[in-house]
Write a protein that holds these residues in place. Structure first.
Motif, PDB file in Angstrom:
ATOM      1  N   UNK A 147      39.820  39.054  32.676  1.00 16.15           N
ATOM      2  CA  UNK A 147      39.385  38.996  34.075  1.00 16.15           C
ATOM      3  C   UNK A 147      39.129  37.574  34.566  1.00 16.15           C
ATOM      4  N   UNK A 148      39.136  36.601  33.654  1.00 16.75           N
ATOM      5  CA  UNK A 148      38.906  35.199  34.038  1.00 16.75           C
ATOM      6  C   UNK A 148      40.148  34.336  33.873  1.00 16.75           C
ATOM      7  N   UNK A 149      41.272  34.957  33.578  1.00 14.11           N
ATOM      8  CA  UNK A 149      42.498  34.179  33.421  1.00 14.11           C
ATOM      9  C   UNK A 149      43.033  33.758  34.789  1.00 14.11           C
ATOM     10  N   UNK A 150      43.822  32.692  34.790  1.00 17.46           N
ATOM     11  CA  UNK A 150      44.373  32.182  36.040  1.00 17.46           C
ATOM     12  C   UNK A 150      43.432  31.262  36.797  1.00 17.46           C
ATOM     13  N   UNK A 151      42.316  30.887  36.181  1.00 20.47           N
ATOM     14  CA  UNK A 151      41.345  30.016  36.833  1.00 20.47           C
ATOM     15  C   UNK A 151      41.313  28.621  36.217  1.00 20.47           C
ATOM     16  N   UNK A 152      42.233  28.336  35.310  1.00 23.35           N
ATOM     17  CA  UNK A 152      42.285  27.018  34.688  1.00 23.35           C
ATOM     18  C   UNK A 152      41.385  26.843  33.489  1.00 23.35           C
TER      19      UNK A 152
END
Length: 223
Positions: A147-152
């Motif tokens: 759920x926290x992927x794609x945030x760098x």
């Protein structure tokens, strides 16, 4: 995008980190399973086994029932090396993380924290290979909660490793990644890693036709 910070591992992070690692590794099983289904050897298996059963028994029903059995067999065959890898890590370096990564020079373990919860992890230790002339670090267990992927977060964790390597005077950072993990490979290549080679880590990985890509990063001198 929720703010996050990077800090060193603390003992209270143990169960979250171990669960994140396990779930991250096992999440590759479905993709690897479908990869195996596309291989010629799988087509041959799905043709030969039901065919042999039909010729031996003249039962079309028995031949058809063999198909779900073969699917279960292949699923278990693909899952087996991933499960073995997880079990090995949980009983070795991830059993006592502080001892493995925070008690020796050149080793370290970081977590990413957002909203008071651990959402990412990465660790390093020196490469112990007499054949290497360079002083190298190996990156292990990079993982981010889905759920926290794609945030760098993965990029920041990797950059933390690279900065640590430079500060500690290492010449290179090396790692291996599953050949089907395209997002991780894109990340590493974006950050300056180059692929040195591909290989099967063991016979079981060869059986299910899954290679590992080996990457290397040349650490710039801090001088």
């Amino acid at each position: 995008m929720a703010p996050y910070s990077i800090r060193k591992y603390q003992d209270q992070d143990r169960e979250v980190v171990r669960n994140m690692f396990s779930n991250g590794i096992l999440s590759h099983v479905p993709t690897s399973f479908f990869h195996l289904l596309k291989q010629p050897r799988s087509f041959l298996l799905f043709l030969s086994v039901p065919g042999a059963l039909f010729l031996g028994s003249s039962s079309l029903l028995l031949s058809l029932l063999a198909l779900p059995g073969l699917l279960v067999f292949l699923w278990m065959a693909v899952r087996y090396p991933f499960k073995c890898y997880v079990d090995h890590a949980l009983h070795t370096d991830l059993r006592d993380i502080r001892k493995s990564y925070l008690s020796e020079r050149g080793c370290c373990f970081w977590v990413a924290e957002s909203e008071d919860q651990v959402v990412g992890m990465v660790c390093v230790c020196p490469v112990q290979q007499a054949s290497r002339r360079q002083k190298c670090l190996q990156l292990f267990h990079l993982s981010v909660s889905p759920e926290y992927r794609g945030q760098g977060i993965a990029q920041t964790l990797t950059q933390t490793v690279l900065q640590f390597a430079q500060d500690q005077g290492y010449d290179a950072v090396v790692l291996s990644v599953l050949c089907l993990n395209y997002s991780a490979q894109r990340l590493y290549e974006k950050m300056g890693f180059w692929k040195s080679h591909e290989s099967f880590d063991s016979v079981i990985w060869r059986v299910i036709d899954l290679r590992f890509s080996y990457y290397e990063y040349s650490v710039p001198s801090s001088l």
